[in-house]
Scaffold this active site. Structure first.
Site: not given
Ligand code: NDP
Length: 287
Positions: A53, A97, A120
């Site tokens: 990412k 994460q 997200d």
């Protein structure tokens, strides 16, 4: 043989679009979008996703930092870090994460992220917007799948989309996206308690596997001509590889390819699309 849907190529298109938009912003004097990534613990898969990412962000001109913490960090400390990022006006997007160590409540952490920075799309407000069809951040993996279908010219309207898996990250948000006006699929979601799973899967015009089990989707679950989207990323032992494993999806690729009209590979399918949508969301957050 099925036509291979090339996630690498399609995600490169999206990344180019984001790069051009970021360049346009900076030409008008605006600063680069900034993504803060929080990585807790030493899970190798998480570390590898985060690295991917960060690299993709840099390539399109998005600034990004990965803040790494020991697995022993307390929940209160994590919530403090998120609050600081929420308050920091130079931070556009926040990504924590997952999964988190067991002593940290994942839902509490997700709730703590400001919905305006929730790239997200996991916060209940973002999920609510998705369910009622309002504009907002896109759930990365599901939106990546929809982009793949659109950019490959696959018709979704009136098609039966069967999704195997009901997670909050893939199955459920994908069901909501596929139902959205303009996409207009008829959706069935299956899970571990579903009876007659193979029979339902065989009715799919678009079959999505998001289970986390190698080779779960066998030939008898695929209708001839179906579009097969394999979300799974599974590590299987492979002594012939230097790293000792290889990545496979949830679909028996060889067998399904003989019946499907289109199929995604693993790796190189849904995975790169997920990252591309994350970049789109970060750009959106900066706007
Ligand atoms: P989860 O483990 O959260 O969910 C798996 C789902 O599969 C659950 O709904 C579960 O059902 C269902 N399932 C498990 N076993 C069976 C079975 N025997 N029959 C029917 N359904 C079953 O996984 P995720 O959704 O997070 O991820 C799924 C896969 O996708 C993983 O391999 C993951 O690595 C990959 N992934 C890939 C991404 C990408 O970018 N390509 C992004 C995110 C995930 P139940 O709810 O009843 O337990």
């Amino acid at each position: 043989m099925a036509h291979l849907i090339d996630g690498k190529m399609l995600s490169a298109q999206i990344r180019d679009e984001v790069k051009a938009a970021v360049a346009l912003r900076s030409a008008s004097g605006k600063r680069a979008p900034y993504l803060a990534v929080v990585l807790i613990g030493e899970d190798p898969a998480s570390a590898s996703y985060v690295k991917g990412k960060a690299k993709a962000s840099t390539e399109v001109g998005i600034d990004s930092d990965t803040m790494t913490y020991d697995a022993s960090i307390s929940e209160a400390e994590v919530l403090d870090i998120i609050e600081r990022l929420n308050q920091d006006e130079s931070v556009d997007g926040i990504l924590v994460q997952l999964p988190l160590p067991a002593h940290i409540d994942e839902q509490k952490v997700i709730h703590a992220i400001s919905p305006a920075k929730d790239v997200d799309c996991f916060h209940p407000e973002s999920v609510g917007n998705l369910v009622i069809g309002l504009d907002g951040f896109q759930p990365a993996t599901p939106a990546g799948i929809v982009e793949m279908l659109k950019r490959t010219g696959i018709e979704t309207s009136g098609k039966h989309c069967v999704i195997i898996g009901r997670s909050n990250i893939v199955g459920k948000p994908l069901a909501n996206l596929m139902l959205k006006k303009g996409i207009d699929a008829t959706v069935t979601v299956c899970h571990s308690r579903t009876s007659n799973l193979a029979e339902i899967a065989r009715q799919a015009d678009i079959l999505v596997a998001a289970i986390g089990r190698p080779n779960f989707v066998t030939k008898d679950m695929v209708k001839p001509g179906a579009v097969v989207i394999d979300v799974g990323i599974n590590r299987v032992d492979d002594e012939s590889r230097e790293r000792g494993y290889r990545l496979v999806g949830d679909v028996d690729f060889e067998a399904a390819s003989t019946l499907a009209s289109h199929i995604t590979p693993v790796p190189g399918g849904v995975g790169p699309m997920t990252i591309a949508v994350l970049l789109q969301n970060t750009l959106k957050a900066a706007k």
